[in-house]
Every structure is written in structure tokens, then in C-alpha cells.
Design a protein around this motif. Structure first.
Motif, mmCIF file in Angstrom:
data_model
loop_
_atom_site.group_PDB
_atom_site.id
_atom_site.type_symbol
_atom_site.label_atom_id
_atom_site.label_comp_id
_atom_site.label_asym_id
_atom_site.label_seq_id
_atom_site.Cartn_x
_atom_site.Cartn_y
_atom_site.Cartn_z
ATOM 1 N N ALA A 87 0.982 0.099 -11.679
ATOM 2 C CA ALA A 87 -0.124 -0.518 -12.413
ATOM 3 C C ALA A 87 0.159 -1.953 -12.821
ATOM 4 C CB ALA A 87 -0.464 0.328 -13.643
ATOM 5 N N ARG A 88 1.387 -2.282 -13.088
ATOM 6 C CA ARG A 88 1.701 -3.639 -13.572
ATOM 7 C C ARG A 88 1.982 -4.633 -12.442
ATOM 8 N NH1 ARG A 88 7.356 -4.593 -14.129
ATOM 9 N NH2 ARG A 88 8.627 -2.781 -13.571
ATOM 10 N N HIS A 89 1.829 -4.205 -11.201
ATOM 11 C CA HIS A 89 2.090 -5.077 -10.053
ATOM 12 C C HIS A 89 0.762 -5.386 -9.360
ATOM 13 C CE1 HIS A 89 6.425 -4.465 -10.399
ATOM 14 N NE2 HIS A 89 6.173 -3.187 -10.566
ATOM 15 N N PRO A 90 0.230 -6.596 -9.496
ATOM 16 C CA PRO A 90 -1.119 -6.889 -8.982
ATOM 17 C C PRO A 90 -1.252 -6.774 -7.473
ATOM 18 C CG PRO A 90 -0.030 -8.887 -9.768
ATOM 19 C CD PRO A 90 0.818 -7.745 -10.213
ATOM 20 N N ALA A 147 -1.734 2.139 -5.173
ATOM 21 C CA ALA A 147 -1.437 3.526 -4.826
ATOM 22 C C ALA A 147 -2.689 4.164 -4.254
ATOM 23 C CB ALA A 147 -0.973 4.288 -6.065
ATOM 24 N N VAL A 148 -2.581 4.755 -3.070
ATOM 25 C CA VAL A 148 -3.733 5.398 -2.442
ATOM 26 C C VAL A 148 -3.394 6.855 -2.155
ATOM 27 C CG1 VAL A 148 -4.571 3.256 -1.428
ATOM 28 C CG2 VAL A 148 -3.059 4.713 -0.103
ATOM 29 N N GLN A 149 -4.344 7.720 -2.395
ATOM 30 C CA GLN A 149 -4.167 9.144 -2.096
ATOM 31 C C GLN A 149 -4.781 9.401 -0.736
ATOM 32 O OE1 GLN A 149 -5.571 11.735 -5.195
ATOM 33 N NE2 GLN A 149 -4.162 13.374 -4.623
ATOM 34 N N ASP A 150 -3.981 9.134 0.280
ATOM 35 C CA ASP A 150 -4.482 9.149 1.647
ATOM 36 C C ASP A 150 -3.326 9.465 2.579
ATOM 37 O OD1 ASP A 150 -6.107 8.856 3.850
ATOM 38 O OD2 ASP A 150 -6.741 6.806 3.394
ATOM 39 N N ASP A 151 -3.657 9.866 3.801
ATOM 40 C CA ASP A 151 -2.647 10.135 4.821
ATOM 41 C C ASP A 151 -1.961 8.835 5.224
ATOM 42 O OD1 ASP A 151 -1.440 11.849 7.042
ATOM 43 O OD2 ASP A 151 -2.438 10.262 8.179
ATOM 44 N N GLY A 152 -0.673 8.745 4.967
ATOM 45 C CA GLY A 152 0.039 7.493 5.199
ATOM 46 C C GLY A 152 0.095 7.076 6.648
ATOM 47 N N PHE A 153 0.165 8.040 7.556
ATOM 48 C CA PHE A 153 0.186 7.690 8.981
ATOM 49 C C PHE A 153 -1.110 6.987 9.369
ATOM 50 C CE2 PHE A 153 3.078 11.517 9.129
ATOM 51 C CZ PHE A 153 4.230 10.798 9.386
ATOM 52 N N ALA A 184 -0.512 10.435 -9.302
ATOM 53 C CA ALA A 184 -0.789 9.960 -10.663
ATOM 54 C C ALA A 184 0.399 9.182 -11.217
ATOM 55 C CB ALA A 184 -1.121 11.143 -11.570
ATOM 56 N N LEU A 185 1.618 9.691 -11.000
ATOM 57 C CA LEU A 185 2.814 8.985 -11.455
ATOM 58 C C LEU A 185 3.001 7.675 -10.690
ATOM 59 C CD1 LEU A 185 5.223 12.040 -11.729
ATOM 60 C CD2 LEU A 185 4.268 10.723 -13.637
ATOM 61 N N VAL A 204 0.865 -1.173 0.000
ATOM 62 C CA VAL A 204 0.000 0.000 0.000
ATOM 63 C C VAL A 204 0.904 1.226 0.000
ATOM 64 C CG1 VAL A 204 -1.894 1.195 1.138
ATOM 65 C CG2 VAL A 204 -1.700 -1.296 1.344
ATOM 66 N N ALA A 205 0.919 1.940 -1.117
ATOM 67 C CA ALA A 205 1.784 3.103 -1.289
ATOM 68 C C ALA A 205 0.946 4.366 -1.179
ATOM 69 C CB ALA A 205 2.477 3.041 -2.648
ATOM 70 N N CYS A 206 1.272 5.225 -0.230
ATOM 71 C CA CYS A 206 0.466 6.406 0.071
ATOM 72 C C CYS A 206 1.150 7.666 -0.446
ATOM 73 C CB CYS A 206 0.266 6.530 1.582
ATOM 74 S SG CYS A 206 -0.330 5.026 2.378
ATOM 75 N N GLU A 207 0.393 8.514 -1.116
ATOM 76 C CA GLU A 207 0.923 9.782 -1.608
ATOM 77 C C GLU A 207 -0.225 10.775 -1.748
ATOM 78 O OE1 GLU A 207 2.820 12.899 -2.541
ATOM 79 O OE2 GLU A 207 3.958 11.074 -2.065
#
Length: 275
Positions: free
Chosen positions: A131-134, A138-144, A124-125, A114-117
Motif C-alpha cells: 500500500a505504501r509503494h505507489p 497487488a492483483v488477485q489474478d492468475d500470474g501466468f 489481503a496481506l 504487479v504482484a499476483c496472488e
């Protein structure tokens, strides 16, 4: 510290962080249990070192460029160097992998990432990178907050914390997140990257974290004396719940960076807060 990672990709601190990251992933994957990795501040996922932001600082020239040219660098850098070569099939060092590329590329069947940004452009990047890793998302959320919600769900949890240090309360939020994660999942591994500017700030952070994580492994690479709080004079990895036997490899990583890339008097130190 005004920090967007594209300005600093491939610098000395990335060598410490990413060599430590690949070391931890290798040790954690030795366990057959499914692994969940939460990257609280993932960034864009990968970086063009010919891009404007990277060229503006030129920091990669004294980091990954030096490592890739070096003879006899410790084996602990081999995984990072292999990832750089894979990302530059025509040779040279134009593209540098961020932590998302390094983590997602090593996922096993059943593992999750789970990668947060929060930034719109970097998210978006990041989504394109993953995208190619099932097993990666990528989540647009507070990582903490995400790290706390993932704690205690089963399997082995590994949390990488590397905030931009643009907020005055980042150190407090790191300590709070570590307390939440380790309180819900005492077997979790949490690795924090920190800039080293002055000892007072660093020591205050360690005191703040101690109630939640009394046994920390700390690896420091000091490229300059810690005498100017306005400059990044080095960096540190602070690890709670890490696998056994990390001290020697971390000494090799930090020792090479401090000795080869630092000023006269640069030094490395790996130590534990365990009594």
C-alpha cells in the motif's frame, strides 16, 4: 509438493531465490529504461517467523538465521541482509521479507510492480504490504496470464515465477508462460525458482523450455544428492534473458548455501544451455 510459503519463509531456498532476485534487480536497474516487474506468485509479501506456520517447520533456523549470524558470507547476500535488518529495527530476525517487499522497496520513479496472488488471505496481506509503494499493485489474478498480458508493452520486463507446485501441471504452465512472454518480448528477463528433487523432473522441465528459451543460465544449490523425489534436496534458479556477468555472483550464492547449509557432498553448479 504441498506448499504455502509461510511454512518455508527464510529457508535455504529463500536465500538462493532472494539473493538472486536482488542481484537481478540491481543489474536491471542499471538500465535507465522503466522496469516492469511481474511476480506471478507473490504470496503474502512478508512473514512473521514467530508465527505458527514458520515455527511448525523451523526451516528459517537453518536458513536466514544462519546467514545473519555468519561471518564472511559473500557480498551477494548484503542486500537481503540489509532488508532483514530494516524489517527488524529492534534487532533479531523475527520478520522476513518476501519477494514483494524486496521488489517494491527498490522501485524507481516510473517503474511498475504487479504482484499476483490468488489466495484471499495472502492477497489481503499482500495489498497491505504494497500500500505504501505507489508503483506497486497487488492483483488477485492468475500470474501466468498477467505475465503474458504485460509482455510487449514497452520498457524492460522482468518476470519472477515461483509457483507453489501444488498443481500437477505447474511445470508445463511455467514453460508455456515463458514461451508466451519471450515470444511477445524477446528482451524480457524471466527468472524461475524450482525445487530440486530428482534429475529426471528437472531435466524434463529444461527440455520443455528449450524451444522458447534456448539460452538459459541455471544456478543449482544441491544440499543433498538428488536421489529422493519425495524430498526437496536443493533448488535452482533458471534465468532467460538475464544481464551479462551473472555467473560469478550466482556461484557465490549457491556455493555458500550448498557448502554451509548442506550435507556432506552438497554442491553448487552454475551453467548455461547456450551452444
Amino acid at each position: 509438493m504441498n506448499y504455502r510459503h509461510a511454512f518455508h519463509a527464510g529457508n535455504f531456498a529463500d536465500l538462493v531465490k532472494h539473493a538472486t532476485l536482488t542481484l537481478l534487480l540491481d543489474r536491471l536497474r542499471a538500465d535507465a529504461a522503466p522496469l516492469t516487474v511481474v511476480d506471478t506468485h507473490a504470496g503474502a509479501g512478508g512473514y512473521d517467523l514467530d508465527g505458527e506456520m514458520s515455527r511448525r517447520t523451523g526451516e528459517a533456523a537453518q536458513g536466514i538465521f544462519r546467514l545473519m549470524e555468519a561471518q564472511g558470507a559473500p557480498a551477494e547476500f548484503d542486500a537481503l541482509k540489509a532488508a532483514v535488518r530494516a524489517g527488524n529495527p529492534k534487532g533479531g530476525v523475527r520478520f522476513y521479507p518476501g519477494s514483494p517487499s524486496l521488489i517494491a522497496g527498490g522501485l524507481r520513479r516510473g517503474d511498475r510492480y504487479v504482484a499476483c496472488e490468488l489466495r484471499d488471505d495472502d492477497h489481503a496481506l499482500l495489498a497491505q504490504t504494497l500500500a505504501r509503494h505507489p508503483g506497486a499493485k497487488a492483483v488477485q489474478d492468475d500470474g501466468f496470464g498477467v505475465a503474458g498480458r504485460e509482455a510487449g508493452k514497452g520498457g524492460r520486463l522482468f518476470v519472477l515465477i515461483d509457483p507453489p507446485f501444488e498443481r500437477a501441471d505447474d511445470y508445463e504452465r511455467i514453460a508455456e508462460a515463458m514461451g508466451t512472454v519471450l515470444g511477445l518480448d524477446p528482451d524480457a528477463c524471466v527468472a524461475v525458482w524450482l525445487p530440486l528433487k530428482d534429475l529426471e523432473t528437472f531435466d524434463a522441465f529444461l527440455r520443455r523450455v528449450e524451444p522458447a528459451a534456448p539460452e538459459l543460465l541455471i544456478a543449482e544449490a544441491r544440499l543433498k544428492p538428488l536421489s529422493d523425489p519425495m524430498k526437496m534436496n536443493g533448488c535452482a534458479m533458471v534465468i532467460a534473458g538475464g544481464p551479462a556477468g551473472l555467473e560469478g555472483p550466482l556461484e557465490a550464492i549457491c556455493g555458500w548455501v550448498a557448502g554451509r547449509l548442506g550435507e556432506t557432498g552438497g554442491r553448487a553448479e552454475v551453467w548455461s544451455t547456450a551452444s
